[in-house]
Design an enzyme around this catalytic site. Structure first.
Site, PDB file in Angstrom:
ATOM      1  N   THR A 225      64.978 103.284  70.554  1.00  0.00           N
ATOM      2  CA  THR A 225      63.868 103.918  71.261  1.00  0.00           C
ATOM      3  C   THR A 225      62.830 104.438  70.269  1.00  0.00           C
ATOM      4  OG1 THR A 225      63.293 105.439  73.054  1.00  0.00           O
ATOM      5  CG2 THR A 225      64.988 106.204  71.529  1.00  0.00           C
TER       6      THR A 225
ATOM      7  N   ASN B 221      64.501  96.564  71.567  1.00  0.00           N
ATOM      8  CA  ASN B 221      65.114  97.773  72.140  1.00  0.00           C
ATOM      9  C   ASN B 221      66.634  97.622  72.185  1.00  0.00           C
ATOM     10  OD1 ASN B 221      65.499  96.009  74.338  1.00  0.00           O
ATOM     11  ND2 ASN B 221      65.393  97.710  75.795  1.00  0.00           N
TER      12      ASN B 221
ATOM     13  N   ASP C  15      63.316  95.467  77.625  1.00  0.00           N
ATOM     14  CA  ASP C  15      62.289  96.287  78.300  1.00  0.00           C
ATOM     15  C   ASP C  15      61.401  95.432  79.205  1.00  0.00           C
ATOM     16  OD1 ASP C  15      62.961  98.787  77.297  1.00  0.00           O
ATOM     17  OD2 ASP C  15      61.638  98.627  75.557  1.00  0.00           O
TER      18      ASP C  15
ATOM     19  N   LEU D 128      68.537 109.547  78.958  1.00  0.00           N
ATOM     20  CA  LEU D 128      69.697 109.539  79.850  1.00  0.00           C
ATOM     21  C   LEU D 128      70.524 108.261  79.658  1.00  0.00           C
ATOM     22  CD1 LEU D 128      68.171 111.136  83.071  1.00  0.00           C
ATOM     23  CD2 LEU D 128      69.397 112.228  81.191  1.00  0.00           C
TER      24      LEU D 128
ATOM     25  N   GLY E 298      48.242 102.555  76.094  1.00  0.00           N
ATOM     26  CA  GLY E 298      49.147 102.551  74.956  1.00  0.00           C
ATOM     27  C   GLY E 298      49.285 101.174  74.343  1.00  0.00           C
TER      28      GLY E 298
ATOM     29  N   LYS F 285      61.163 100.857  67.424  1.00  0.00           N
ATOM     30  CA  LYS F 285      61.305  99.520  68.023  1.00  0.00           C
ATOM     31  C   LYS F 285      60.664  98.397  67.207  1.00  0.00           C
ATOM     32  CE  LYS F 285      61.938 100.934  72.775  1.00  0.00           C
ATOM     33  NZ  LYS F 285      61.496 100.929  74.151  1.00  0.00           N
TER      34      LYS F 285
HETATM   35  P1  NAP Z   1      55.537 104.117  70.428  1.00  0.00           P
HETATM   36  O1  NAP Z   1      55.864 102.785  69.882  1.00  0.00           O
HETATM   37  O2  NAP Z   1      55.595 105.295  69.525  1.00  0.00           O
HETATM   38  O3  NAP Z   1      54.056 104.026  71.077  1.00  0.00           O
HETATM   39  C1  NAP Z   1      53.448 105.114  71.675  1.00  0.00           C
HETATM   40  C2  NAP Z   1      52.042 104.732  72.168  1.00  0.00           C
HETATM   41  O4  NAP Z   1      51.543 105.871  72.877  1.00  0.00           O
HETATM   42  C3  NAP Z   1      51.045 104.429  71.078  1.00  0.00           C
HETATM   43  O5  NAP Z   1      50.159 103.431  71.522  1.00  0.00           O
HETATM   44  C4  NAP Z   1      50.297 105.753  70.893  1.00  0.00           C
HETATM   45  O6  NAP Z   1      48.937 105.590  70.528  1.00  0.00           O
HETATM   46  C5  NAP Z   1      50.317 106.307  72.300  1.00  0.00           C
HETATM   47  N1  NAP Z   1      50.272 107.769  72.265  1.00  0.00           N
HETATM   48  C6  NAP Z   1      51.209 108.620  71.761  1.00  0.00           C
HETATM   49  N2  NAP Z   1      50.815 109.889  71.928  1.00  0.00           N
HETATM   50  C7  NAP Z   1      49.593 109.841  72.522  1.00  0.00           C
HETATM   51  C8  NAP Z   1      48.669 110.841  72.929  1.00  0.00           C
HETATM   52  N3  NAP Z   1      48.917 112.153  72.763  1.00  0.00           N
HETATM   53  N4  NAP Z   1      47.525 110.452  73.537  1.00  0.00           N
HETATM   54  C9  NAP Z   1      47.254 109.135  73.712  1.00  0.00           C
HETATM   55  N5  NAP Z   1      48.090 108.137  73.329  1.00  0.00           N
HETATM   56  C10 NAP Z   1      49.246 108.491  72.748  1.00  0.00           C
HETATM   57  O7  NAP Z   1      56.496 104.472  71.674  1.00  0.00           O
HETATM   58  P2  NAP Z   1      57.191 103.452  72.701  1.00  0.00           P
HETATM   59  O8  NAP Z   1      58.482 102.987  72.139  1.00  0.00           O
HETATM   60  O9  NAP Z   1      56.178 102.445  73.093  1.00  0.00           O
HETATM   61  O10 NAP Z   1      57.575 104.424  73.932  1.00  0.00           O
HETATM   62  C11 NAP Z   1      56.569 105.011  74.718  1.00  0.00           C
HETATM   63  C12 NAP Z   1      57.185 105.706  75.941  1.00  0.00           C
HETATM   64  O11 NAP Z   1      57.740 104.752  76.831  1.00  0.00           O
HETATM   65  C13 NAP Z   1      58.288 106.705  75.637  1.00  0.00           C
HETATM   66  O12 NAP Z   1      58.054 107.879  76.402  1.00  0.00           O
HETATM   67  C14 NAP Z   1      59.545 106.016  76.121  1.00  0.00           C
HETATM   68  O13 NAP Z   1      60.535 106.918  76.523  1.00  0.00           O
HETATM   69  C15 NAP Z   1      59.001 105.207  77.301  1.00  0.00           C
HETATM   70  N6  NAP Z   1      59.842 104.021  77.625  1.00  0.00           N
HETATM   71  C16 NAP Z   1      60.425 103.944  78.864  1.00  0.00           C
HETATM   72  C17 NAP Z   1      61.195 102.837  79.187  1.00  0.00           C
HETATM   73  C18 NAP Z   1      61.870 102.720  80.528  1.00  0.00           C
HETATM   74  O14 NAP Z   1      62.805 101.933  80.628  1.00  0.00           O
HETATM   75  N7  NAP Z   1      61.440 103.394  81.565  1.00  0.00           N
HETATM   76  C19 NAP Z   1      61.384 101.809  78.258  1.00  0.00           C
HETATM   77  C20 NAP Z   1      60.750 101.913  77.027  1.00  0.00           C
HETATM   78  C21 NAP Z   1      59.980 103.032  76.709  1.00  0.00           C
HETATM   79  P3  NAP Z   1      48.449 105.377  68.996  1.00  0.00           P
HETATM   80  O15 NAP Z   1      48.523 103.908  68.759  1.00  0.00           O
HETATM   81  O16 NAP Z   1      47.072 105.910  69.001  1.00  0.00           O
HETATM   82  O17 NAP Z   1      49.398 106.172  68.142  1.00  0.00           O
END
Ligand code: NAP
Length: 272
Positions: free
Chosen positions: A63, A88, A103, A19, A126, A67
């Site tokens: 995103t 980010n 973030d 969004l 995570g 990142k």
């Molecule tokens: P990322 O770098 O791809 O990291 C994802 C993490 O989640 C990794 O540690 C991965 O584990 C784990 N993971 C993925 N699928 C999984 C599963 N099925 N079961 C268990 N662990 C799993 O992604 P990111 O950039 O950190 O973003 C993560 C989330 O945060 C997204 O949904 C994003 O939209 C959200 N976010 C929100 C905000 C906000 O402002 N609210 C800000 C930033 C991010 P492995 O190491 O084992 O692959």
């Protein structure tokens, strides 16, 4: 787009759930800023730089999953983004690409609305880009993080870097902490029926936060509420990280309440 208009973009894969375009364009309209914000799905982090140069994009949000991977293509970094090891936010100025991270500010602002971070222990699910910002923010505010990740090697490396404890994801039921924070994408719309942890372990945490904001109340947060925990959605973090980006890109004072209202209305209309 006219020649004076500034262009901003979100880069990721996927991007359709985000969004950010709605929120930033609503701010541009309400503050009467001559700017537009678009979302672009890119397979490779390197393509972000190519698009930013070719389309003369002034600033970008980064995103999942770029990142960390983007860092090797950037010219400069802020101290916090270098220490987090993830960006980010990118500022494109005079041909130079500078990485930043908002973030961690979004996270600490959102947590502070509900609890004091100093002295508290946080169980982090995570070890990706968002987790790095979350752990950094908690450390900056005097809290302690314990990291739980699916891939042990990645989790261990991150824990070593930040001086934290690490445990495999399946051991989450073995500890209690003040607050549990999900930073994985598990539970993100349209896979909203999923949660990383089973409901029976949630009473081990007084607060449960999910940094996912779509849906507003993820399966994890529904389970946590039913288990008597206080819950924190990802909405406030999202609004604060976006507000910090607007300050960096355009030096404006972001209308926080308005930004929150725009996102809430959209999510409620979608039945989130
Ligand atoms: P990322 O770098 O791809 O990291 C994802 C993490 O989640 C990794 O540690 C991965 O584990 C784990 N993971 C993925 N699928 C999984 C599963 N099925 N079961 C268990 N662990 C799993 O992604 P990111 O950039 O950190 O973003 C993560 C989330 O945060 C997204 O949904 C994003 O939209 C959200 N976010 C929100 C905000 C906000 O402002 N609210 C800000 C930033 C991010 P492995 O190491 O084992 O692959």
């Amino acid at each position: 787009m006219n020649s004076e208009q500034q262009l901003f973009a979100l880069f990721g894969n996927p991007v359709q759930h985000s969004l950010s375009p709605l929120m930033h364009n609503a701010v541009f309209d309400t503050l009467k800023l001559d700017a537009r914000y678009i979302a672009l799905r890119v397979e490779n982090a390197r393509d972000i730089i190519v698009h930013m140069r070719r389309m003369n994009i002034t600033g970008a949000s980064i995103t999942i999953p770029h990142k960390t991977a983007l860092m090797k293509y950037l010219d400069e970094f802020t101290d916090s983004s270098r220490r987090i090891g993830a960006v980010n936010t990118v500022v494109h100025s005079d041909g130079t690409m500078k990485g930043d991270n908002t973030d961690w500010i979004g996270l600490t602002c959102a947590l502070r609305e509900s609890l004091t971070i100093t002295g508290k222990t946080f169980a982090i699910l995570g070890a990706g880009g968002a987790a790095r910002a979350v752990v950094f923010g908690i450390l900056e505010e005097g809290g302690t993080s314990v990291i739980f990740n699916r891939t042990t090697r990645k989790g261990e490396m991150m824990a070593r870097e930040f001086g934290c404890e690490f445990h495999p994801m399946e051991d989450i039921g073995k500890i209690s902490a003040d607050c549990l924070i999900n930073t994985t994408p598990v539970g993100l719309s349209p896979d909203a029926e999923r949660s990383t942890v089973s409901k029976d372990i949630l009473p081990n945490f007084a607060w449960v936060m999910d940094i996912i904001y779509n849906p507003l109340k993820t399966k994890l947060l529904q389970d946590a509420e039913e288990s008597g925990c206080s819950i924190i959605s990802g909405l406030s973090m999202f609004v604060h990280q976006g507000a910090e980006q607007l300050k960096i890109w355009m030096n404006v004072q972001p209308p926080l309440d308005f930004m929150k209202k725009v996102i809430l209305e959209k999510l409620r209309n979608e039945g989130s």
